[in-house]
Design a protein around this motif. Structure first.
Motif, mmCIF file in Angstrom:
data_model
loop_
_atom_site.group_PDB
_atom_site.id
_atom_site.type_symbol
_atom_site.label_atom_id
_atom_site.label_comp_id
_atom_site.label_asym_id
_atom_site.label_seq_id
_atom_site.Cartn_x
_atom_site.Cartn_y
_atom_site.Cartn_z
ATOM 1 N N VAL A 132 4.544 -13.593 -1.829
ATOM 2 C CA VAL A 132 5.777 -14.136 -1.271
ATOM 3 C C VAL A 132 6.089 -13.483 0.064
ATOM 4 O O VAL A 132 6.506 -14.139 1.029
ATOM 5 N N ALA A 133 5.896 -12.148 0.131
ATOM 6 C CA ALA A 133 6.254 -11.424 1.350
ATOM 7 C C ALA A 133 5.509 -10.094 1.390
ATOM 8 O O ALA A 133 5.102 -9.543 0.365
ATOM 9 N N ARG A 134 5.349 -9.593 2.614
ATOM 10 C CA ARG A 134 4.761 -8.272 2.839
ATOM 11 C C ARG A 134 5.650 -7.501 3.794
ATOM 12 O O ARG A 134 6.194 -8.063 4.744
ATOM 13 N N PHE A 135 5.785 -6.204 3.520
ATOM 14 C CA PHE A 135 6.494 -5.312 4.434
ATOM 15 C C PHE A 135 5.511 -4.230 4.845
ATOM 16 O O PHE A 135 5.067 -3.431 4.016
ATOM 17 N N GLY A 136 5.156 -4.175 6.129
ATOM 18 C CA GLY A 136 4.192 -3.203 6.619
ATOM 19 C C GLY A 136 4.800 -1.826 6.751
ATOM 20 O O GLY A 136 6.005 -1.678 6.988
ATOM 21 N N PHE A 137 3.957 -0.830 6.599
ATOM 22 C CA PHE A 137 4.395 0.564 6.688
ATOM 23 C C PHE A 137 4.482 0.965 8.160
ATOM 24 O O PHE A 137 3.479 0.922 8.863
ATOM 25 N N PRO A 138 5.663 1.330 8.679
ATOM 26 C CA PRO A 138 5.797 1.654 10.102
ATOM 27 C C PRO A 138 4.832 2.757 10.532
ATOM 28 O O PRO A 138 4.635 3.744 9.829
ATOM 29 N N ALA A 139 4.224 2.574 11.702
ATOM 30 C CA ALA A 139 3.212 3.518 12.187
ATOM 31 C C ALA A 139 3.768 4.928 12.367
ATOM 32 O O ALA A 139 3.048 5.910 12.218
ATOM 33 N N ASP A 140 5.062 5.047 12.669
ATOM 34 C CA ASP A 140 5.633 6.373 12.887
ATOM 35 C C ASP A 140 6.066 7.049 11.586
ATOM 36 O O ASP A 140 6.620 8.130 11.596
ATOM 37 N N ARG A 141 5.782 6.416 10.456
ATOM 38 C CA ARG A 141 6.174 6.991 9.176
ATOM 39 C C ARG A 141 4.975 7.174 8.257
ATOM 40 O O ARG A 141 5.051 7.073 7.046
ATOM 41 N N ARG A 142 3.814 7.400 8.836
ATOM 42 C CA ARG A 142 2.622 7.567 8.016
ATOM 43 C C ARG A 142 2.650 8.911 7.291
ATOM 44 O O ARG A 142 3.099 9.908 7.836
ATOM 45 N N PRO A 143 2.116 8.930 6.035
ATOM 46 C CA PRO A 143 2.023 10.215 5.328
ATOM 47 C C PRO A 143 1.149 11.196 6.094
ATOM 48 O O PRO A 143 0.320 10.817 6.904
ATOM 49 N N VAL A 144 1.319 12.469 5.804
ATOM 50 C CA VAL A 144 0.681 13.484 6.630
ATOM 51 C C VAL A 144 -0.446 14.241 5.971
ATOM 52 O O VAL A 144 -1.280 14.806 6.648
ATOM 53 N N THR A 145 -0.491 14.303 4.642
ATOM 54 C CA THR A 145 -1.512 15.159 4.043
ATOM 55 C C THR A 145 -2.274 14.576 2.880
ATOM 56 O O THR A 145 -3.440 14.852 2.708
ATOM 57 N N GLN A 146 -1.612 13.784 2.053
ATOM 58 C CA GLN A 146 -2.166 13.556 0.726
ATOM 59 C C GLN A 146 -3.198 12.446 0.634
ATOM 60 O O GLN A 146 -3.747 12.211 -0.424
ATOM 61 N N GLY A 147 -3.460 11.715 1.707
ATOM 62 C CA GLY A 147 -4.570 10.788 1.781
ATOM 63 C C GLY A 147 -4.812 9.954 0.552
ATOM 64 O O GLY A 147 -5.862 10.025 -0.060
ATOM 65 N N GLY A 148 -3.885 9.109 0.131
ATOM 66 C CA GLY A 148 -4.121 8.238 -0.990
ATOM 67 C C GLY A 148 -3.180 8.457 -2.156
ATOM 68 O O GLY A 148 -3.073 7.603 -3.019
ATOM 69 N N ILE A 149 -2.486 9.579 -2.234
ATOM 70 C CA ILE A 149 -1.605 9.843 -3.370
ATOM 71 C C ILE A 149 -0.167 9.454 -3.057
ATOM 72 O O ILE A 149 0.489 8.773 -3.839
ATOM 73 N N SER A 150 0.358 9.883 -1.916
ATOM 74 C CA SER A 150 1.740 9.573 -1.578
ATOM 75 C C SER A 150 1.918 8.059 -1.472
ATOM 76 O O SER A 150 1.151 7.372 -0.803
ATOM 77 N N GLY A 151 2.945 7.534 -2.156
ATOM 78 C CA GLY A 151 3.190 6.101 -2.194
ATOM 79 C C GLY A 151 2.519 5.397 -3.347
ATOM 80 O O GLY A 151 2.684 4.190 -3.528
ATOM 81 N N ALA A 152 1.763 6.156 -4.167
ATOM 82 C CA ALA A 152 1.044 5.541 -5.279
ATOM 83 C C ALA A 152 1.966 5.164 -6.430
ATOM 84 O O ALA A 152 1.654 4.269 -7.212
ATOM 85 N N TYR A 153 3.111 5.858 -6.566
ATOM 86 C CA TYR A 153 3.967 5.678 -7.738
ATOM 87 C C TYR A 153 5.283 5.023 -7.338
ATOM 88 O O TYR A 153 5.796 5.254 -6.246
#
Length: 536
Positions: A132-153
């Motif tokens: 139905v819709a997509r919301f992209g993750f703003p480029a200036d708010r990218r996670p900094v360390t966890q490479g795949g874990i942050s945002g998983a839950y």
């Protein structure tokens, strides 16, 4: 009363009344109530009235994180059809359902993970699977360390809003047109975590769950645990209450510092204010009383060494699971540990019984520590990266130990994780085996109920339906992916529904979810796949 649709077996239901606590951290008022979904086995956890009134309201289904369901699901012999919704950016780890909208439909929310610039939030139509819709993750708010874990839950609340902890913020998403599930996505709130709710400049959000008083609990990668109101208008820095496990060490904290308690799984909660967090060092219970957060207990466990090919982080690979749903039940929190040959570990989650003698050489809080051998008495190494599936006193664990695990262990973080996922496509490398283990309250011991030595569930988070009596997970047979169904009572394989030989059908550490109308949903590379009754 909560409405979960038809197809349910009649059973007793219990009201859970949630009173609004007092003080600055006060939950929403007035108090609300809900009904535990009816289940023939009587083993449903208490209903959390602040989660969406839906089949699956977040990671591991609900606050107990049991990942089991009373809902109907595919049974042996049922004609099924397979549907793929592709075109997504990243891996949608958990399809989570809203309540029913005025038009009679539901939405499906999912947050994707992968490389930092490939993360998004999607909303799907639950009936058709259409994006139905997509919301992209703003480029200036990218996670900094966890490479795949942050945002998983994630969790979906009773107002059909998606709540995700990603990077250094908690985001709340909703319908751009209130009440219209087919409208675009609106970012309702971004709470940038205050410095006191992070452990150093490189920390970020990992685990998240809904408390029974309507607050959202979170845990960060470097061991900060906290709560915040779920309502967007109250999700403010001054309303964050937090506690740091690592304390003064946060001044120079680094994700590479193995001396720190680190979190690489989500968290669980019970109706008594208990919040359960497993770190690379120990298992913790924190207590939330509506105003303050305190550490109730800490128990060490066999953490093992550094992350293996199967593991995304050091120590346990499992989100803590709360066991014991009835008043007279023994009450535990359950994990698998980080030992070379992992153990299933049960810890008393509340007061330890006065007559409990403890296990030799172990913290007295540990009630059970039993090796998971998958029926192979000669097995010396096995690891698991899934939360423990629980129903009643039963616990199910799949084998995630790849044949090339030692070679993968030498690869750097994200590269190791991706290679491990893709290795599951290769039959000679894919892990085999699954086991159910049970707590016996009479003998106060754990035992193996059954083991299946041949099934291959490389990386999917499993689920089960007490209605069908089957465990479900995405598996592979001779390089072909599909839905595997194991008998909860015997472990025998009773259902197989193929999906694809393509690597994109790899479950990629995503959750297998019991959805509406007897369906099973799962995340995969760049899409969501669904197994539905042929008539749906």
């Amino acid at each position: 009363m909560r409405h979960f649709g038809g197809g349910w077996r009649a059973a007793a239901a219990a009201f859970v009344l949630i009173a609004a606590p007092t003080g600055v951290a006060r939950a929403e008022a007035p108090a609300v109530s809900c009904v535990t979904p009816p289940a023939a086995d009587g083993l449903e956890p208490p209903c959390n009235p602040y989660l969406a009134d839906s089949p699956w309201a977040g990671s591991h289904r609900a606050s107990y994180a049991q990942a089991s369901s009373p809902l109907p699901a595919p049974e042996p012999g049922d004609p099924l059809r397979f549907r793929r919704t592709g075109g997504m950016v990243g891996i949608p780890l958990t399809p989570s359902f809203t309540g029913v909208y005025p038009d009679g439909g539901r939405s499906v929310w999912t947050s994707t993970v992968m490389a930092p610039d490939l993360r998004s939030v999607y909303k799907l139509d639950a009936q058709t699977g259409r994006i139905v819709a997509r919301f992209g993750f703003p480029a200036d708010r990218r996670p900094v360390t966890q490479g795949g874990i942050s945002g998983a839950y994630q969790v979906v609340d009773r107002d059909n809003r998606l709540i995700v902890g990603r990077g250094r913020s908690i985001d709340v998403y909703g319908d751009a047109v209130p009440g219209d599930r087919l409208s675009k996505i609106r970012l309702l709130r971004t709470l940038q975590m205050p410095a006191g709710a992070l452990c150093g400049s490189r920390d970020e959000l990992v685990g998240i769950t809904m408390l029974y008083d309507g607050r959202v609990a979170f845990a960060t990668a470097l061991g900060v645990v906290g709560t915040v109101p779920r309502e967007p208008e109250r999700m403010l820095p001054e309303n964050v209450v937090s506690l740091s496990i690592n304390g003064a060490a946060c001044a120079k904290a680094s994700p590479r510092d193995s001396a720190l308690d680190q979190v690489s799984n989500s968290i669980a909660a019970d109706e008594d204010g208990g919040i359960y967090v497993v770190t690379s060092k120990a298992m913790y219970r924190f207590d939330w009383d509506g105003t303050t957060l305190s550490q109730a207990w800490r128990s060490g466990y066999e953490t093992g060494g550094a992350a293996s090919g199967a593991r995304l982080g050091a120590g346990s690979g499992s989100t803590p699971t709360v066991m014991g749903t009835r008043a007279a039940d023994d009450k535990f929190v359950v994990i698998t540990d980080g030992a070379k040959l992992m153990n299933l570990v049960l810890m008393w989650r509340g007061e330890i019984p006065a007559d409990w003698q403890g296990l030799p050489g172990r913290d007295r809080r540990i009630a059970c520590e039993i090796p998971v051998t998958f029926g192979n008495p000669n097995l010396t190494e096995a690891q698991n990266e899934q939360s423990v599936l629980v129903r009643g006193y039963g616990a199910f664990v799949p084998n995630n130990e790849l044949a090339n695990a030692r070679q993968l262990a030498a690869a750097p973080g994200v590269t190791r994780n991706i290679l491990a996922i893709l290795s599951g496509n290769v039959p000679r490398l894919a892990p085999r085996g699954a086991e159910r283990l049970d707590w016996d309250p009479k003998t106060r011991t754990c035992r193996s109920t059954w083991a299946n030595r041949t099934v291959s569930l490389p990386n999917a988070i499993p689920t089960m339906s007490s209605h069908s009596g089957l465990i479900y997970a995405i598996g592979q047979r001779r390089g072909r992916w599909g839905l595997e169904g194991l008998d909860w009572a015997t472990g025998a394989s009773r259902l197989w529904a193929p999906s694809s030989t393509s690597w994109v059908s790899n479950s990629a550490y995503a959750a297998t979810v019991v959805g509406p109308s007897g369906s099973i949903w799962t995340g995969t590379f760049f899409g969501v796949e669904t197994f539905l009754p042929a008539g749906e």
